[in-house]
Motif scaffolding. Structure first.
Motif, PDB file in Angstrom:
ATOM      1  N   LEU A   1    -102.826  10.378   5.797  1.00  0.00           N
ATOM      2  CA  LEU A   1    -103.974  10.391   4.874  1.00  0.00           C
ATOM      3  C   LEU A   1    -105.254  10.197   5.691  1.00  0.00           C
ATOM      4  CD1 LEU A   1    -104.736  10.584   1.860  1.00  0.00           C
ATOM      5  CD2 LEU A   1    -104.545   8.103   1.708  1.00  0.00           C
TER       6      LEU A   1
ATOM      7  N   THR B   1    -108.063  12.842   8.140  1.00  0.00           N
ATOM      8  CA  THR B   1    -109.008  13.922   7.836  1.00  0.00           C
ATOM      9  C   THR B   1    -108.371  14.978   6.933  1.00  0.00           C
ATOM     10  OG1 THR B   1    -109.964  13.559  10.010  1.00  0.00           O
ATOM     11  CG2 THR B   1    -110.546  15.621   8.923  1.00  0.00           C
ATOM     12  N   VAL B   2    -107.224  15.502   7.335  1.00  0.00           N
ATOM     13  CA  VAL B   2    -106.614  16.597   6.566  1.00  0.00           C
ATOM     14  C   VAL B   2    -105.942  16.062   5.297  1.00  0.00           C
ATOM     15  CG1 VAL B   2    -105.003  18.542   6.625  1.00  0.00           C
ATOM     16  CG2 VAL B   2    -106.257  17.911   8.698  1.00  0.00           C
TER      17      VAL B   2
ATOM     18  N   ASP C   1    -101.345   2.169   8.220  1.00  0.00           N
ATOM     19  CA  ASP C   1    -101.922   0.919   7.740  1.00  0.00           C
ATOM     20  C   ASP C   1    -102.163   1.007   6.231  1.00  0.00           C
ATOM     21  OD1 ASP C   1    -103.419  -1.264   7.180  1.00  0.00           O
ATOM     22  OD2 ASP C   1    -105.069  -0.806   8.563  1.00  0.00           O
TER      23      ASP C   1
ATOM     24  N   ARG D   1    -109.383   3.655   1.683  1.00  0.00           N
ATOM     25  CA  ARG D   1    -109.234   5.111   1.706  1.00  0.00           C
ATOM     26  C   ARG D   1    -110.403   5.788   1.001  1.00  0.00           C
ATOM     27  NH1 ARG D   1    -105.413   6.083   5.593  1.00  0.00           N
ATOM     28  NH2 ARG D   1    -104.222   4.166   5.686  1.00  0.00           N
TER      29      ARG D   1
ATOM     30  N   GLY E   1    -111.593  20.888  10.121  1.00  0.00           N
ATOM     31  CA  GLY E   1    -112.349  20.199   9.067  1.00  0.00           C
ATOM     32  C   GLY E   1    -111.447  19.872   7.903  1.00  0.00           C
TER      33      GLY E   1
HETATM   34  N1  LIG Z   1    -108.615  17.521  11.663  1.00  0.00           N
HETATM   35  C1  LIG Z   1    -108.595  18.838  11.540  1.00  0.00           C
HETATM   36  O1  LIG Z   1    -109.623  19.482  11.265  1.00  0.00           O
HETATM   37  C2  LIG Z   1    -107.302  19.584  11.752  1.00  0.00           C
HETATM   38  C3  LIG Z   1    -107.293  21.002  11.661  1.00  0.00           C
HETATM   39  C4  LIG Z   1    -106.087  21.679  11.811  1.00  0.00           C
HETATM   40  C5  LIG Z   1    -104.919  20.983  12.046  1.00  0.00           C
HETATM   41  N2  LIG Z   1    -104.968  19.607  12.153  1.00  0.00           N
HETATM   42  C6  LIG Z   1    -103.708  18.902  12.379  1.00  0.00           C
HETATM   43  O2  LIG Z   1    -103.431  18.080  11.257  1.00  0.00           O
HETATM   44  C7  LIG Z   1    -102.775  16.881  11.658  1.00  0.00           C
HETATM   45  C8  LIG Z   1    -103.571  15.677  11.147  1.00  0.00           C
HETATM   46  O3  LIG Z   1    -104.855  15.694  11.698  1.00  0.00           O
HETATM   47  P1  LIG Z   1    -105.986  14.678  11.163  1.00  0.00           P
HETATM   48  O4  LIG Z   1    -107.245  15.081  11.858  1.00  0.00           O
HETATM   49  O5  LIG Z   1    -105.963  14.612   9.691  1.00  0.00           O
HETATM   50  O6  LIG Z   1    -105.467  13.293  11.775  1.00  0.00           O
HETATM   51  P2  LIG Z   1    -106.021  11.809  11.468  1.00  0.00           P
HETATM   52  O7  LIG Z   1    -107.350  11.881  10.808  1.00  0.00           O
HETATM   53  O8  LIG Z   1    -105.893  11.052  12.734  1.00  0.00           O
HETATM   54  O9  LIG Z   1    -104.977  11.228  10.380  1.00  0.00           O
HETATM   55  C9  LIG Z   1    -103.656  10.925  10.705  1.00  0.00           C
HETATM   56  C10 LIG Z   1    -103.030  10.229   9.513  1.00  0.00           C
HETATM   57  O10 LIG Z   1    -101.642  10.069   9.736  1.00  0.00           O
HETATM   58  C11 LIG Z   1    -101.288   8.685   9.678  1.00  0.00           C
HETATM   59  N3  LIG Z   1    -100.304   8.494  10.738  1.00  0.00           N
HETATM   60  C12 LIG Z   1    -100.379   8.964  12.023  1.00  0.00           C
HETATM   61  N4  LIG Z   1     -99.256   8.649  12.691  1.00  0.00           N
HETATM   62  C13 LIG Z   1     -98.476   7.963  11.837  1.00  0.00           C
HETATM   63  C14 LIG Z   1     -97.188   7.387  11.953  1.00  0.00           C
HETATM   64  N5  LIG Z   1     -96.491   7.456  13.087  1.00  0.00           N
HETATM   65  N6  LIG Z   1     -96.677   6.776  10.854  1.00  0.00           N
HETATM   66  C15 LIG Z   1     -97.373   6.696   9.711  1.00  0.00           C
HETATM   67  N7  LIG Z   1     -98.597   7.258   9.548  1.00  0.00           N
HETATM   68  C16 LIG Z   1     -99.131   7.874  10.593  1.00  0.00           C
HETATM   69  C17 LIG Z   1    -102.555   7.892   9.859  1.00  0.00           C
HETATM   70  O11 LIG Z   1    -102.434   6.656   9.172  1.00  0.00           O
HETATM   71  P3  LIG Z   1    -103.652   5.602   9.046  1.00  0.00           P
HETATM   72  O12 LIG Z   1    -104.659   6.275   8.147  1.00  0.00           O
HETATM   73  O13 LIG Z   1    -103.075   4.400   8.435  1.00  0.00           O
HETATM   74  O14 LIG Z   1    -104.172   5.414  10.436  1.00  0.00           O
HETATM   75  C18 LIG Z   1    -103.573   8.836   9.212  1.00  0.00           C
HETATM   76  O15 LIG Z   1    -103.652   8.635   7.844  1.00  0.00           O
HETATM   77  C19 LIG Z   1    -102.645  16.967  13.175  1.00  0.00           C
HETATM   78  O16 LIG Z   1    -101.396  17.526  13.504  1.00  0.00           O
HETATM   79  C20 LIG Z   1    -103.761  17.930  13.573  1.00  0.00           C
HETATM   80  O17 LIG Z   1    -103.494  18.626  14.774  1.00  0.00           O
HETATM   81  C21 LIG Z   1    -106.122  18.907  11.997  1.00  0.00           C
END
Ligand SMILES: NC(=O)c1ccc[n+]([C@@H]2O[C@H](COP(=O)([O-])OP(=O)(O)OC[C@H]3O[C@@H](n4cnc5c(N)ncnc54)[C@H](OP(=O)(O)O)[C@@H]3O)[C@@H](O)[C@H]2O)c1
Length: 430
Positions: A11, A13-14, A46, A51, A302
């Motif tokens: 939960l 960015t995406v 966490d 959120r 994004g």
């Molecule tokens: N950001 C983008 O624009 C984008 C675009 C395309 C693809 N992606 C892909 O989408 C995925 C997510 O990206 P994001 O930017 O959304 O990441 P992010 O903002 O870092 O969010 C990760 C989320 O996953 C949770 N999490 C991570 N590891 C965990 C674990 N081992 N157990 C339980 N919860 C866990 C975190 O929990 P907490 O909130 O409690 O820390 C957080 O809510 C990645 O694979 C990324 O490559 C992202």
């Protein structure tokens, strides 16, 4: 099937975008797929963290088994990132007959083929459109819109961070380090930018596209990768004066059943559509045998753009469940992998070198290239900042990579050549 239950891993960015989209577009989604989508559980690190989205009190958990072993959950959306643990989590989910939607290119580039096979055995879907170029439906276009065609070449800007850095270096004449710091402050680059600036992120995405386009199991090790760290302001100035823009370009091409795949700084003519793609935007150019040239352009990352791709995949899974056609047969490779050798890869090159500023230098250099049958489209000779040295900048005609390697090796033995400063691919003129 009035209702489909979803477990969301992540939960951030995406994930936040996914929840917002499912809430704000609930009516449209239900109308299009005929089922209501309900979130049952959300896996996070966490559970106490505040959120940025409205969630129900019993949704959050930090126990993966609450999702993967939960008999009420039909589909897992994985937007948490990570490779090893995430792979195990998804394997377990698939064995429990859960369909998967993921945005995780790191995972798919390493374990994608294994997961796809496991999913097929278990008659589950695994869709991953958001993993390449965020909001641009490029995977969907290759598997659906262009499904009837034979793809010959894919050429793309698939990493927003490096495109942002190169745009600022070109338009504002800033040094690489200065722009990188600015990009980090604005959130366009990670605090550790290695995977972006060294080309690994783009390479992962190109393997996913090449696998789908050419129906071969192409791995990360098959990609020739060069990042952008060594691109200097001088390279950009010379490229500009010759009518080119430098971009980090991923290329995957097939000819007579053999594939070449690379990610490298590439000079494109200024009027090439990919040269016009600025800042953090992504674009993918696809050449199909029947369709000709097509280009897909948009936000490569994004929260909401990426969520759009994730939720569209989710809707496809629901439609497939309804039709009883889950299992993604067509995604499994059809052909044995065949890669081109260096003497089969033809392209133009930009070569910049520092040489002695004396009579006969130019002749000695051209002799080396003539021996390798390398000819030139453009040549510039300019005085260098250093006394008694000059710079030569050349754009070759199309030559094989092997001709380039041989010429560079022979230039090293020439006393008048001080240094080959840079050497980049040139593309987009045919
Ligand atoms: N950001 C983008 O624009 C984008 C675009 C395309 C693809 N992606 C892909 O989408 C995925 C997510 O990206 P994001 O930017 O959304 O990441 P992010 O903002 O870092 O969010 C990760 C989320 O996953 C949770 N999490 C991570 N590891 C965990 C674990 N081992 N157990 C339980 N919860 C866990 C975190 O929990 P907490 O909130 O409690 O820390 C957080 O809510 C990645 O694979 C990324 O490559 C992202």
């Amino acid at each position: 099937m009035d209702q489909v239950n979803v477990g969301l891993c992540g939960l951030g960015t995406v994930g936040t975008g996914v929840v917002k989209l499912l809430q704000s577009h609930a009516d449209e989604i239900k109308y299009k797929i005929g089922s209501e989508i309900r979130i049952k559980k959300i896996l996070v690190h966490d559970i106490e963290k505040k959120r940025d989205v409205v969630i129900e009190s019993d949704w959050l958990t930090n126990k993966p088994e609450d999702l993967v072993n939960n008999p009420d959950i039909d589909i897992i959306i994985e937007v948490m990132g990570g490779i090893e643990d995430t792979n195990l989590l998804l394997e377990q989910a698939i064995r429990n007959k859960k369909h998967i939607v993921t945005a995780n290119k790191d995972l798919m580039a390493v374990y994608g083929q294994k997961l796809l096979r496991l999913a097929k055995e278990n008659k589950c879907d695994i869709l991953y459109d958001a993993s390449v170029a965020g909001g641009i439906p490029i995977i969907r276009s290759l598997t659906e819109g262009l499904a009837s065609d034979k793809i010959q070449k894919i050429m793309g800007i698939v990493n927003g961070t490096t495109n942002y850095i190169l745009t600022k270096m070109t338009d504002h004449k800033l040094a690489y380090e200065t722009v990188l710091k600015e990009a980090q402050a604005l959130g366009f680059a990670e605090s550790d930018p290695t995977s972006d600036v060294d080309g690994l992120d783009a390479a992962r995405k190109m393997t996913l596209l090449a696998n789908l386009a050419f129906k071969m199991e192409i791995g990360l090790d098959d990609v020739e990768v060069t990042g952008i760290r060594t691109i200097s302001q001088e390279d950009i100035t010379f490229a500009t004066s010759l009518g080119y823009t430098i971009k980090l370009i991923g290329i995957a091409a097939i000819y007579e059943g053999k594939v070449e795949i690379s990610v490298e700084p590439t000079l494109l003519p200024n009027d090439h559509p990919l040269a016009q793609v600025k800042n953090e935007y992504n674009a993918v150019y696809v050449y199909g045998e029947a369709v000709g040239e097509t280009m897909f352009y948009g936000p490569g990352a994004g929260s909401m753009p990426t969520a759009t791709a994730v939720v569209s995949d989710l809707m496809d899974v629901v439609k497939n469940i309804r039709l009883g056609i889950t299992g993604n047969e067509y995604i499994i490779p059809q052909y044995e992998k065949q890669l081109k050798e260096n003497n089969e890869k033809y392209m133009q090159y930009f070569i910049r070198m520092e040489v002695d500023d004396q009579a006969g230098t130019f002749q000695k250099i051209t002799n080396i290239f003539t021996d390798e049958k390398v000819s030139f489209q453009k040549i510039l000779q300019l005085p260098s900042n250093t006394e008694k040295l000059a710079e030569i900048v050349m754009i070759t005609h199309k030559i094989s990579k092997q001709q380039l390697i041989n010429s560079r090796e022979n230039l090293k033995g020439l006393d008048v050549v001080n240094e080959i400063i840079s050497c980049y691919r040139v593309d987009g003129e045919d």
